[in-house]
Enzyme design. Structure first.
Site, PDB file in Angstrom:
ATOM      1  N   HIS A 166     -19.303 -40.976  -8.925  1.00 18.88           N
ATOM      2  CA  HIS A 166     -19.624 -42.239  -9.493  1.00 18.88           C
ATOM      3  C   HIS A 166     -18.780 -43.425  -8.938  1.00 18.88           C
ATOM      4  O   HIS A 166     -17.942 -42.989  -8.074  1.00 18.88           O
ATOM      5  CB  HIS A 166     -19.142 -42.242 -11.036  1.00 18.88           C
ATOM      6  N   GLU A 189     -19.064 -46.507 -13.641  1.00 21.38           N
ATOM      7  CA  GLU A 189     -18.155 -46.623 -14.644  1.00 21.38           C
ATOM      8  C   GLU A 189     -17.394 -48.113 -14.773  1.00 21.38           C
ATOM      9  O   GLU A 189     -17.275 -48.714 -13.545  1.00 21.38           O
ATOM     10  CB  GLU A 189     -16.945 -45.891 -14.191  1.00 21.38           C
ATOM     11  N   HIS A 232     -12.327 -47.775  -7.864  1.00 22.38           N
ATOM     12  CA  HIS A 232     -12.291 -46.229  -6.965  1.00 22.38           C
ATOM     13  C   HIS A 232     -13.786 -45.791  -6.933  1.00 22.38           C
ATOM     14  O   HIS A 232     -14.723 -46.377  -7.519  1.00 22.38           O
ATOM     15  CB  HIS A 232     -11.583 -45.471  -7.835  1.00 22.38           C
TER      16      HIS A 232
END
Lengths: 149, 149
Positions: free
Chosen positions: B87, B136, B8
């Site tokens: 992010h 991440e 994502h």
């Protein structure tokens, strides 16, 4: 309109050469395309493929480096010298139809429709009208052209 | 390590409710998941699916809204009141192995490995060590869990 594929995320970098090393050696990318100049946009471009569970085309990382002193991303890199997330790009089946829909919605479109890094027509929508995200709208490449660039 | 799926892109927003309207009405998203609180991260989360040519799981948009005054994204929203790209998140098969590899490479990891929005272990790597992008790293959900959240 109907949400299309997230074709790529545009990532500004001061050096595509350095970014290629990062994506290859730190992140372990195995499919990094050949960089090329896109003088119409004032950028040098390099696509990095990300894998998918299906084995089909995933969202790409589009590395963009300034090409010339008038490059549109010079400002971005002044504020973010290391580079960073610059834009997102969604596909649509018909660019003129999408442009008309954004216009009707009162979204500010940045400049004319032009040919983008994948060789199909694109336009950009102002981040202030798109929840803070510079958004590229791109016509899906025709059947059989999915794997180029 | 080997580059994993772009699970994502994390998009900060002052209001998930407003963002849902934007993704549904302006962008035409048809698959928007139910928002939920993730108090460990100080955020409210909502996943928006993007379509793929394969019909399988595409890169999602993870809308994140501050949860509480100590939320880690309050700073981001002070600088970017409309929200924006916050992010990126890549999958790995084994989180501990990935963490060890980033440590060996001298990348600054932000805090302990913890459970993320998809219910699997995650950690964040400092944007200054990742070409300006807060990154991440997330363990891929086990087989059969791909479609949850």
């Amino acid at each position: 309109m109907k949400l299309g594929r997230l074709n790529h995320i545009g990532v500004a970098t001061p050096s595509i050469a350095d970014s290629i090393v990062h994506y290859r050696d730190t992140m372990g990318a195995t499919s990094i395309h050949k960089p090329f100049d896109l003088p119409e946009q004032g950028v040098k471009v390099c696509f990095v493929d990300t894998p998918t569970d299906s084995g089909m085309n995933g969202t790409q990382i589009e590395l963009i480096e300034p090409l010339g002193e008038m490059s549109a991303i010079n400002n971005f890199l002044e504020k973010n010298p290391l580079g960073g997330q610059h834009h997102v790009c969604f596909e649509v089946p018909d660019i003129e139809e999408a442009r008309a829909e954004f216009e009707v919605m009162g979204k500010r479109i940045l400049g004319p429709t032009r040919i983008g890094a994948h060789g199909t027509p694109i336009f950009f929508v102002h981040p202030k009208d798109m929840q803070g995200m510079l958004t590229e709208i791109m016509e899906t490449p025709k059947e059989g052209a999915h794997w180029s660039n």
